[in-house]
Design an enzyme around this catalytic site. Sequence first.
Site, PDB file in Angstrom:
ATOM      1  CE  LYS A  67      -2.347   5.850   5.772  1.00 28.92           C
ATOM      2  NZ  LYS A  67      -3.030   4.977   6.729  1.00 28.92           N
TER       3      LYS A  67
ATOM      4  CD  GLU B 118      11.817  -1.992   0.407  1.00 27.53           C
ATOM      5  OE1 GLU B 118      11.519  -3.129  -0.012  1.00 27.53           O
ATOM      6  OE2 GLU B 118      12.902  -1.433   0.164  1.00 27.53           O
TER       7      GLU B 118
ATOM      8  CB  CYS C  70       7.170  -7.971   2.831  1.00 31.88           C
ATOM      9  SG  CYS C  70       8.205  -6.998   3.879  1.00 31.88           S
TER      10      CYS C  70
ATOM     11  CD  GLU D  16       3.132 -10.354  -0.150  1.00 31.19           C
ATOM     12  OE1 GLU D  16       2.609  -9.310  -0.594  1.00 31.19           O
ATOM     13  OE2 GLU D  16       4.179 -10.367   0.516  1.00 31.19           O
TER      14      GLU D  16
HETATM   15  P1  ADP Z   1      -1.854  -3.733   3.550  1.00 31.68           P
HETATM   16  O1  ADP Z   1      -2.970  -3.074   4.303  1.00 31.68           O
HETATM   17  O2  ADP Z   1      -2.222  -5.004   2.875  1.00 31.68           O
HETATM   18  O3  ADP Z   1      -0.551  -3.736   4.282  1.00 31.68           O
HETATM   19  P2  ADP Z   1      -1.979  -1.429   1.807  1.00 31.68           P
HETATM   20  O4  ADP Z   1      -1.072  -1.127   0.667  1.00 31.68           O
HETATM   21  O5  ADP Z   1      -3.440  -1.427   1.589  1.00 31.68           O
HETATM   22  O6  ADP Z   1      -1.469  -2.816   2.322  1.00 31.68           O
HETATM   23  O7  ADP Z   1      -1.692  -0.441   3.015  1.00 31.68           O
HETATM   24  C1  ADP Z   1      -0.420   0.072   3.316  1.00 31.68           C
HETATM   25  C2  ADP Z   1      -0.565   1.522   3.729  1.00 31.68           C
HETATM   26  O8  ADP Z   1      -1.017   2.267   2.597  1.00 31.68           O
HETATM   27  C3  ADP Z   1      -1.598   1.760   4.837  1.00 31.68           C
HETATM   28  O9  ADP Z   1      -1.129   2.760   5.711  1.00 31.68           O
HETATM   29  C4  ADP Z   1      -2.805   2.227   4.042  1.00 31.68           C
HETATM   30  O10 ADP Z   1      -3.681   3.010   4.801  1.00 31.68           O
HETATM   31  C5  ADP Z   1      -2.138   3.040   2.958  1.00 31.68           C
HETATM   32  N1  ADP Z   1      -2.979   3.267   1.765  1.00 31.68           N
HETATM   33  C6  ADP Z   1      -3.967   2.482   1.288  1.00 31.68           C
HETATM   34  N2  ADP Z   1      -4.511   3.023   0.189  1.00 31.68           N
HETATM   35  C7  ADP Z   1      -3.874   4.184  -0.058  1.00 31.68           C
HETATM   36  C8  ADP Z   1      -3.975   5.216  -1.052  1.00 31.68           C
HETATM   37  N3  ADP Z   1      -4.849   5.138  -2.033  1.00 31.68           N
HETATM   38  N4  ADP Z   1      -3.136   6.260  -0.982  1.00 31.68           N
HETATM   39  C9  ADP Z   1      -2.202   6.338  -0.004  1.00 31.68           C
HETATM   40  N5  ADP Z   1      -2.061   5.418   0.968  1.00 31.68           N
HETATM   41  C10 ADP Z   1      -2.879   4.344   0.954  1.00 31.68           C
END
Ligand code: ADP
Length: 480
Positions: A174, A249, A283, A382
Site C-alpha cells: 500500500k 522506519e 527522514c 521532527e
Molecule cells: P506521513 O504521511 O507523514 O509520511 P504516515 O505515518 O501518516 O506518515 O503515513 C505513512 C504510511 O502509513 C502511508 O502509506 C499511510 O497511508 C499509512 N497509514 C496511515 N495511517 C495508518 C493506519 N492507521 N494503519 C496503517 N497504515 C496507515
Amino acid sequence: MPEGTFQNLIGGEWVKADKATSNINPSDLSDVIGEFPSASKADTEAAIAAAREAFKTWSLSTPQQRFDILDAAANEVLARKAELGRILSREEGKTLPEGIGEAARAGQILKFFAGETLRLNGELAPSVRPGVSVEITREPVGVIGMITPWNFPIAIPAWKIAPALAYGNCVVIKPAELVPHSAWALVDILQRAGLPKGVLNLVIGRGSVVGETIVQSPDVDAITFTGSVETGKAIAAKAVARGAKVQLEMGGKNPFVVLDDADIDVAVGAAVNGAFFSTGQRCTASSRLIVTEGIHDKFVAAMIEKLKTVKVGDALAEGTDIGPVVDESQLKQDLSYIDIARQEGGKLAFGGELLQPGKKGFYLQPALFTETSMSMRINREEVFGPVASVVKVKNYEEALAAANDTIFGLSSGIATTSLKYATHFKRHAQAGMVMVNLPTAGVDYHVPFGGRKGSSYGPREQGAYAREFYTTVKTAYQLA
Ligand code: ADP
C-alpha cells in the site's frame, strides 16, 4: 484502461476500485496527474488472499526464476529512469535530477537483490551428538504487508519489494495516497517482467482502510512500514499483539555537528544539502546544526550566503534546486513549526516565507533559525520540511552530548578535519548511520539502512542485512 485512470493489481489482474481520488502535482495545483483507486477493505482482503495462494508455489521457485524477473525489471527501470523520474517529481515535488536519481536507485536496488537470490547460502554445523548433522537454512517468511510513505515514492517500495521477492515471499503493498503513480509504475514493470499472478499485489488507498486491513490480517505474516512515529507505533502494537513480524522506519531529528576545525565549504555544502535538499522531506535530513562557538558566526554567515543562491521552484523546471512542499497539510505543519520556533525565542536568520514563483503550488523558502537551544520544540520534534536550526555549543564534548540528546537515532553527521574527533564521533554517536564530512542524508544501496532509539524497530533494511527480516531461519537435524 482509459488514459489517466489507474487500477489496483490483485491476483495478477488490474482491478478497478469503487472509489477514486485525484493525484495532484504540488508544483502546479491545476495539474491533475490522474485518478487513482481508493481501495476498500474487500479489495485489500482479495489482494491478501491472492498473495497467500501464490505463496504456495512462489516460495518454492528457483533462485534463477527470481533472478531473471528482478534483473529484467531492473533493466526496464534503468532504461526508463528519465520518464520514471519525471512521474516521481511531478507527484512528489522533488526536483527532476532528484527524481531521476531516485528512479535509478530503484533500478540499482532491483539489480542488487537479483544478485542476492544467488547468494543465499546456508550453514552446516557439527552436532554435539554422534552421527547427527545440522543444517541451518533460510526460508521465505510468507506474505509481507508493506506500507510506504510519500517522500521516496519509488525507492522505498523498491527496497522493500525487491528483497521480499528475492527471498521467495509474496507481497501486498500500500503506497502513500499522495504518490501512487511511482509505485504503480514499479509494480507494472515487475509484473510484466514475469511474476506469477498474485505474487505482487498493489492496493492503493487510505491508511485507515487498506493499511489497517493489512496490519490486522492473520494472513499477513510480516509488516514493513516506513512513515511517521505515531502511525508506526500504532501499527507495531497491533502487529505484535497478533504475533506478526514487524519492521519500522520512522522519524529523525538528525544532528549535523560543525567543529571549529571544519573545512567551511565542506560543512556548508553538507549542511545545505542535508537540511534542505528534497525540500527537507527526508527522514535523514539534518534538522539540527550543532556548531562550536569558534566557527559559529562564520558558518551562519556562509549558510545565509549559500541559501540566497538556492532556487526554489517548479520541480520539473530546469535550474530548480528545491521543489515545493508535498501538500497543504505538510506545508501547514512546516509553517506552524516556524511560528513555534519564533515564539520559543529562535531567530529566523533566513527564509521561512511562502513563495509563488509562477504556478500555484506549495512553495516555501528554506528557513534557518539561529540562537536556539536543545530544550526548544524546534530541536526536539521532527518538522519534515525545509526548516533547520543552529545550536551554538562550546566544544566537541558539548556538541556530542547535544547530538545525542534526542529520542531519535537515525543518522548523525560531523564536519571536522580532526581524525581524533571523527573517530570518536563514529563510535559515540547514538545513531544507526554516521556521516563524516558528508550530509546526514544520502546513503548507499548495498549496505544496511536504519536507526536506533525511536527511529527504527526491528531488523535493518537494504543490503544483505535485509535477509534478517525477509527470511526465517530453519535448523534441521539429521541422523546419518
Ligand atoms: P506521513 O504521511 O507523514 O509520511 P504516515 O505515518 O501518516 O506518515 O503515513 C505513512 C504510511 O502509513 C502511508 O502509506 C499511510 O497511508 C499509512 N497509514 C496511515 N495511517 C495508518 C493506519 N492507521 N494503519 C496503517 N497504515 C496507515
